[in-house]
Write an enzyme that holds these catalytic residues in place. Structure first.
Site, PDB file in Angstrom:
ATOM      1  CD  GLU A 118      -2.958  -1.006   0.592  1.00 22.29           C
ATOM      2  OE1 GLU A 118      -3.443   0.071   0.020  1.00 22.29           O
ATOM      3  OE2 GLU A 118      -3.914  -2.098   0.776  1.00 22.29           O
ATOM      4  CG  HIS A 154      -6.643  -3.331  -5.680  1.00 20.48           C
ATOM      5  ND1 HIS A 154      -7.109  -2.970  -4.596  1.00 20.48           N
ATOM      6  CD2 HIS A 154      -6.917  -4.700  -5.796  1.00 20.48           C
ATOM      7  CE1 HIS A 154      -8.077  -3.794  -4.010  1.00 20.48           C
ATOM      8  NE2 HIS A 154      -8.142  -4.984  -4.628  1.00 20.48           N
ATOM      9  CG  ASP A 164      -6.361   0.876  -5.197  1.00 21.04           C
ATOM     10  OD1 ASP A 164      -7.326   0.136  -5.703  1.00 21.04           O
ATOM     11  OD2 ASP A 164      -5.362   0.170  -4.118  1.00 21.04           O
TER      12      ASP A 164
HETATM   13 ZN   LIG Z   1      -6.262  -1.423  -3.069  1.00 24.85          ZN
END
Ligand SMILES: [Zn+2]
Length: 179
Positions: A118, A154, A164
């Site tokens: 992330e 993603h 994203d």
């Molecule tokens: Zn994601």
């Protein structure tokens, strides 16, 4: 002879250290969003974006609290300064991808075969240069441990649900990966 061996070993470990990014271990704090999956075969890295809905979008604690509420996690989180946090051991399956399909092969349930990373950024604030640097260092070190064949966003594996990583410069990323 002994001296040369020690010198060689020290130089070798220096090289290894230079290649390994600095990682802050948060695995003791994150007790949700993953499960053991013995002998899982990892060959995918999934890049995400995330931010805190609180006052400061780039508050690590805020993001972790949201993850906790949803019972999700990635293996790594990279903050705005490029600090890398390990949230889940790579050996474990982390719940970051959700319902997902790898376009190249049609493989499903990519949590089982991927490592999730992330980046802290928002749909209107692009990732920082320091985050790209950390991301590339991290993925290069992951590639030393796993035969990574796919590095995807993603949105590539869940296009109907996810958009994203946001404002992510793939061209820059691939140039840095090949440098
Ligand atoms: Zn994601």
């Amino acid at each position: 002879m002994k001296f040369y061996l020690i010198l060689f070993l020290s130089l070798t470990s220096l090289v290894v250290l230079a290649q390994s990014p600095n990682i802050i271990d948060y695995t003791a704090k994150v007790h949700w969003g993953f499960r053991p999956l013995p002998d899982r075969k990892v060959d995918v890295v999934v890049i995400h974006s995330t931010y805190s809905l609180g006052k400061n979008p780039f508050d690590v604690a805020g993001v972790l609290e949201q993850f906790r509420q949803y019972g999700v996690s990635s293996h790594y989180l990279i903050d705005r300064d490029g600090e890398i946090y390990r949230l889940v051991p790579e050996d474990d399956e982390a719940f970051h991808a959700g319902k997902s399909v790898l376009p190249e092969t049609g493989r499903k349930n990519l949590n089982a075969t991927s490592i999730g990373i992330e980046l802290m950024n928002t749909p209107t604030i692009a990732p920082d240069q320091r985050q790209y640097t950390a991301l590339v260092e991290l993925i290069k070190s992951i590639k030393q441990r796993y035969p990574i064949h796919y590095i995807v966003g993603h949105s590539d594996i869940a296009p109907k649900r996810k958009s994203d990583p946001w404002d992510f410069n793939w061209k820059k990323f691939w140039q840095m990966m090949s440098a």
